[in-house]
Design an enzyme around this catalytic site. Sequence first.
Site, short mmCIF file in Angstrom:
data_model
loop_
_atom_site.label_atom_id
_atom_site.label_comp_id
_atom_site.label_asym_id
_atom_site.label_seq_id
_atom_site.Cartn_x
_atom_site.Cartn_y
_atom_site.Cartn_z
N LYS A 56 -5.83 62.89 -109.03
CA LYS A 56 -4.66 63.64 -108.56
C LYS A 56 -3.62 63.55 -109.67
O LYS A 56 -3.18 62.46 -110.04
CB LYS A 56 -4.13 63.01 -107.27
CG LYS A 56 -2.76 63.53 -106.79
CD LYS A 56 -2.89 64.86 -106.10
CE LYS A 56 -1.57 65.29 -105.46
NZ LYS A 56 -1.23 64.53 -104.25
N VAL A 57 -3.24 64.69 -110.24
CA VAL A 57 -2.28 64.72 -111.34
C VAL A 57 -1.19 65.75 -111.04
O VAL A 57 -1.28 66.51 -110.09
CB VAL A 57 -2.96 65.07 -112.68
CG1 VAL A 57 -4.02 64.04 -113.06
CG2 VAL A 57 -3.56 66.48 -112.65
N SER A 58 -0.18 65.76 -111.88
CA SER A 58 0.86 66.78 -111.78
C SER A 58 0.34 68.11 -112.32
O SER A 58 -0.38 68.15 -113.32
CB SER A 58 2.07 66.37 -112.62
OG SER A 58 2.61 65.14 -112.18
N THR A 114 5.35 67.48 -112.52
CA THR A 114 5.85 68.81 -112.15
C THR A 114 7.32 68.73 -111.79
O THR A 114 8.09 69.65 -112.08
CB THR A 114 5.06 69.37 -110.96
OG1 THR A 114 3.66 69.24 -111.22
CG2 THR A 114 5.39 70.83 -110.73
N ALA A 115 7.72 67.62 -111.17
CA ALA A 115 9.13 67.44 -110.83
C ALA A 115 10.00 67.55 -112.08
O ALA A 115 11.02 68.25 -112.09
CB ALA A 115 9.33 66.08 -110.16
N HIS A 158 8.22 62.98 -103.04
CA HIS A 158 7.59 62.36 -101.87
C HIS A 158 8.58 62.17 -100.72
O HIS A 158 9.43 63.02 -100.47
CB HIS A 158 6.93 61.04 -102.26
CG HIS A 158 5.88 61.17 -103.32
ND1 HIS A 158 4.98 62.21 -103.36
CD2 HIS A 158 5.57 60.39 -104.38
CE1 HIS A 158 4.17 62.07 -104.38
NE2 HIS A 158 4.51 60.98 -105.03
#
Length: 286
Positions: A56-58, A114-115, A158
């Site tokens: 799980k990655v950005s 991504t943030a 989150h």
Amino acid sequence: MAEPLSIAYSPCPNDTFVFHAWAHGLVPGADAPEVTFADIDVTNGLAERGELDVLKVSYAALPWVLDEYALLPCGGALGRGCGPLVLTRPELAAGPGAGDLTGRTVAVPSERSTAYLLFRLWAAKAVPGGFGEIVVLPFHEIMPAVRDGRVDAGLVIHEARFTYQQYGLHRLADMGEAWEQETGLPIPLGAIIAKRSLGAERLQALAGTIRDSVRQAWADPSASRAYVLAHAQEMDPAVADQHIGLYVNEFTADLGEEGYGAVRALLTRAAEKGLVPPLAPGALDL
């Protein structure tokens, strides 16, 4: 018999909810994987080094890893009303120059997140004077750092969307809101990738396994409850439920045309501004 696949994802409720069935060998025809729990900054780094089979990655990290990894069309986090927030202490959000981040120190969860990419796209217009220092911290350390004055502002992800007021913090801006207003598209956050060396047939089977895991989670949410709460870092169960409700949605089961369109839009806009390398043709294809 093939070796079990290795996978890394966060201990956050959306990931443990999505992957519970697969991680526990409950998906028919699929062996349980070897699971590593890691913060997004760690998984982004693992992907860039080519470690582990599934991660799980950005979405923002994709341009650096798609030569070796393929984007899977399911299991990730993409949606509406779920964007990262920029938080400050109330005294920095009041009075003349309220909310001006020029020259300020800002904590972010990963420079490949991504943030942070959404933040940079927003800040190009909102903070023309530029920041001071950018500090990378694990996401759960950012709000305490802002509250305690170790940084001036924090970019949070989150469950912080539901809990920042408990830290006495002020919401300065919503990166997802800015993105949706500008593009009309959902917000791409976390992607599931798998090594291309597994081969096309196994990648398709893996996507099916993850979809089945998602559907089992929806069909019987109570089955994953203990697993979710055991890894939720003492999170209030009600917050964990909100977290799952926000980040696990129709795009988790299948990105679809709109989901892929949002990913392309994000990475194309970022590449045009020189923030990420441009995608090669077909780079998002499985």
